[in-house]
Design a protein around this motif. Structure first.
Motif, PDB file in Angstrom:
ATOM      1  N   HIS A   4       0.846  -1.193   0.000  1.00  0.00           N
ATOM      2  CA  HIS A   4       0.000   0.000   0.000  1.00  0.00           C
ATOM      3  C   HIS A   4       0.880   1.240   0.000  1.00  0.00           C
ATOM      4  O   HIS A   4       1.802   1.361   0.787  1.00  0.00           O
ATOM      5  CB  HIS A   4      -0.905  -0.002   1.231  1.00  0.00           C
ATOM      6  CG  HIS A   4      -1.690   1.267   1.399  1.00  0.00           C
ATOM      7  ND1 HIS A   4      -2.713   1.600   0.557  1.00  0.00           N
ATOM      8  CD2 HIS A   4      -1.578   2.264   2.298  1.00  0.00           C
ATOM      9  CE1 HIS A   4      -3.211   2.772   0.940  1.00  0.00           C
ATOM     10  NE2 HIS A   4      -2.537   3.187   1.997  1.00  0.00           N
ATOM     11  N   ARG A   5       0.612   2.156  -0.897  1.00  0.00           N
ATOM     12  CA  ARG A   5       1.361   3.414  -0.952  1.00  0.00           C
ATOM     13  C   ARG A   5       0.522   4.529  -0.358  1.00  0.00           C
ATOM     14  O   ARG A   5      -0.622   4.728  -0.737  1.00  0.00           O
ATOM     15  CB  ARG A   5       1.722   3.755  -2.385  1.00  0.00           C
ATOM     16  CG  ARG A   5       2.776   2.849  -2.927  1.00  0.00           C
ATOM     17  CD  ARG A   5       3.471   3.529  -4.042  1.00  0.00           C
ATOM     18  NE  ARG A   5       4.623   2.739  -4.407  1.00  0.00           N
ATOM     19  CZ  ARG A   5       5.312   2.935  -5.480  1.00  0.00           C
ATOM     20  NH1 ARG A   5       4.988   3.884  -6.312  1.00  0.00           N
ATOM     21  NH2 ARG A   5       6.349   2.188  -5.741  1.00  0.00           N
ATOM     22  N   GLN A   6       1.149   5.263   0.549  1.00  0.00           N
ATOM     23  CA  GLN A   6       0.485   6.408   1.142  1.00  0.00           C
ATOM     24  C   GLN A   6       0.575   7.589   0.193  1.00  0.00           C
ATOM     25  O   GLN A   6       1.488   7.679  -0.619  1.00  0.00           O
ATOM     26  CB  GLN A   6       1.194   6.818   2.429  1.00  0.00           C
ATOM     27  CG  GLN A   6       1.166   5.829   3.526  1.00  0.00           C
ATOM     28  CD  GLN A   6       1.880   6.388   4.758  1.00  0.00           C
ATOM     29  OE1 GLN A   6       2.008   7.590   4.916  1.00  0.00           O
ATOM     30  NE2 GLN A   6       2.337   5.507   5.609  1.00  0.00           N
ATOM     31  N   SER A   7      -0.370   8.489   0.324  1.00  0.00           N
ATOM     32  CA  SER A   7      -0.239   9.737  -0.415  1.00  0.00           C
ATOM     33  C   SER A   7       0.933  10.512   0.179  1.00  0.00           C
ATOM     34  O   SER A   7       1.323  10.301   1.326  1.00  0.00           O
ATOM     35  CB  SER A   7      -1.519  10.566  -0.298  1.00  0.00           C
ATOM     36  OG  SER A   7      -1.652  11.082   1.022  1.00  0.00           O
ATOM     37  N   TYR A   9       0.972  13.564   0.980  1.00  0.00           N
ATOM     38  CA  TYR A   9       0.420  14.371   2.072  1.00  0.00           C
ATOM     39  C   TYR A   9       0.365  13.554   3.359  1.00  0.00           C
ATOM     40  O   TYR A   9       0.769  14.019   4.421  1.00  0.00           O
ATOM     41  CB  TYR A   9      -0.968  14.875   1.673  1.00  0.00           C
ATOM     42  CG  TYR A   9      -1.689  15.642   2.752  1.00  0.00           C
ATOM     43  CD1 TYR A   9      -1.361  16.969   3.026  1.00  0.00           C
ATOM     44  CD2 TYR A   9      -2.682  15.035   3.510  1.00  0.00           C
ATOM     45  CE1 TYR A   9      -2.004  17.671   4.026  1.00  0.00           C
ATOM     46  CE2 TYR A   9      -3.337  15.724   4.515  1.00  0.00           C
ATOM     47  CZ  TYR A   9      -2.997  17.043   4.760  1.00  0.00           C
ATOM     48  OH  TYR A   9      -3.636  17.735   5.753  1.00  0.00           O
ATOM     49  N   ARG A  10      -0.116  12.322   3.273  1.00  0.00           N
ATOM     50  CA  ARG A  10      -0.224  11.459   4.450  1.00  0.00           C
ATOM     51  C   ARG A  10       1.160  11.100   4.981  1.00  0.00           C
ATOM     52  O   ARG A  10       1.371  11.065   6.203  1.00  0.00           O
ATOM     53  CB  ARG A  10      -1.019  10.201   4.114  1.00  0.00           C
ATOM     54  CG  ARG A  10      -1.221   9.280   5.289  1.00  0.00           C
ATOM     55  CD  ARG A  10      -2.270   8.202   4.972  1.00  0.00           C
ATOM     56  NE  ARG A  10      -2.157   7.050   5.823  1.00  0.00           N
ATOM     57  CZ  ARG A  10      -2.602   6.980   7.067  1.00  0.00           C
ATOM     58  NH1 ARG A  10      -3.191   8.014   7.609  1.00  0.00           N
ATOM     59  NH2 ARG A  10      -2.459   5.880   7.769  1.00  0.00           N
ATOM     60  N   ALA A  11       2.103  10.848   4.093  1.00  0.00           N
ATOM     61  CA  ALA A  11       3.460  10.506   4.528  1.00  0.00           C
ATOM     62  C   ALA A  11       4.096  11.663   5.298  1.00  0.00           C
ATOM     63  O   ALA A  11       4.728  11.450   6.337  1.00  0.00           O
ATOM     64  CB  ALA A  11       4.318  10.138   3.317  1.00  0.00           C
ATOM     65  N   GLY A  13       2.439  13.946   6.872  1.00  0.00           N
ATOM     66  CA  GLY A  13       1.675  14.037   8.120  1.00  0.00           C
ATOM     67  C   GLY A  13       2.195  13.056   9.163  1.00  0.00           C
ATOM     68  O   GLY A  13       2.339  13.411  10.338  1.00  0.00           O
ATOM     69  N   CYS A  14       2.499  11.839   8.743  1.00  0.00           N
ATOM     70  CA  CYS A  14       3.048  10.840   9.671  1.00  0.00           C
ATOM     71  C   CYS A  14       4.402  11.289  10.203  1.00  0.00           C
ATOM     72  O   CYS A  14       4.689  11.144  11.399  1.00  0.00           O
ATOM     73  CB  CYS A  14       3.181   9.489   8.969  1.00  0.00           C
ATOM     74  SG  CYS A  14       1.600   8.702   8.579  1.00  0.00           S
ATOM     75  N   ARG A  17       3.900  14.086  12.675  1.00  0.00           N
ATOM     76  CA  ARG A  17       3.339  13.541  13.914  1.00  0.00           C
ATOM     77  C   ARG A  17       4.437  12.852  14.734  1.00  0.00           C
ATOM     78  O   ARG A  17       4.491  12.998  15.959  1.00  0.00           O
ATOM     79  CB  ARG A  17       2.202  12.567  13.610  1.00  0.00           C
ATOM     80  CG  ARG A  17       1.500  12.078  14.869  1.00  0.00           C
ATOM     81  CD  ARG A  17       0.283  11.219  14.592  1.00  0.00           C
ATOM     82  NE  ARG A  17       0.676  10.000  13.909  1.00  0.00           N
ATOM     83  CZ  ARG A  17       0.099   9.536  12.794  1.00  0.00           C
ATOM     84  NH1 ARG A  17      -0.902  10.187  12.248  1.00  0.00           N
ATOM     85  NH2 ARG A  17       0.502   8.422  12.234  1.00  0.00           N
TER      86      ARG A  17
END
Length: 127
Positions: A4-7, A9-11, A13-14, A17
Motif C-alpha cells: 500500500h502506498r500512502q499519499s 500528504y499522508r506521509a 503528516g506521519c 506527527r
C-alpha cells in the motif's frame, strides 16, 4: 501482494506527527531544541557567514535525527519486550549512545564555529 502506498500528504503528516510526539514526550528532545534556538540566536547576533551556518545546521540536524531514531528504537523495544531483558537494554543503551555521540559532535562543531567570532566580539568590547 502489492504494498500500500500512502499519499505524499499522508506521509508528511506521519513524519510531522512523529517529530511532534518526540518533542512532546522526550525530555532530551526539548533540551536539544532549546540549545538549537540559543545557538541560532547567537549565530544571528554574531552575523555568522554561510559556511558557519551550514556547519551549525548540519550539527543540529544530526542531533535531531539521532534523537528521533533513539525515540523510535525505545518505542519498538518497549512494544516487543515490555519486560526487562538484557538485549532490550543493549539496544536502548546503544541508541542512546548514538544520540550522545551526535550531541558531543554538535558541541565540538559549536566550539569550532563560535570560537573566532566570539573572540573577535570580546576584543571589540575592550578596544
Amino acid at each position: 501482494m502489492k504494498p500500500h502506498r500512502q499519499s505524499l500528504y499522508r506521509a508528511f503528516g506521519c513524519a510531522i506527527r512523529g517529530i511532534l510526539t518526540a518533542v512532546q514526550t522526550e525530555r532530551n528532545m526539548k533540551i536539544h531544541i532549546a540549545a538549537a534556538l540559543i545557538v541560532f540566536i547567537a549565530a544571528a547576533l554574531l552575523q555568522l557567514d554561510r559556511i558557519r551556518w551550514l556547519f551549525l545546521l548540519l550539527a543540529v540536524s544530526v542531533v535531531f535525527i539521532a534523537e528521533l531514531v533513539n525515540t523510535a528504537v525505545e518505542a519498538i523495544i518497549d512494544l516487543i519486550s515490555p519486560d526487562e531483558h538484557e538485549l532490550a537494554r543493549v539496544a536502548k543503551d546503544t541508541a542512546a549512545g548514538a544520540a550522545f555521540v551526535a550531541a558531543a559532535f554538535a558541541v565540538v562543531i559549536g566550539i569550532l564555529v563560535f570560537y573566532e567570532p566570539v573572540w573577535e566580539w570580546m576584543q571589540s568590547l575592550t578596544s
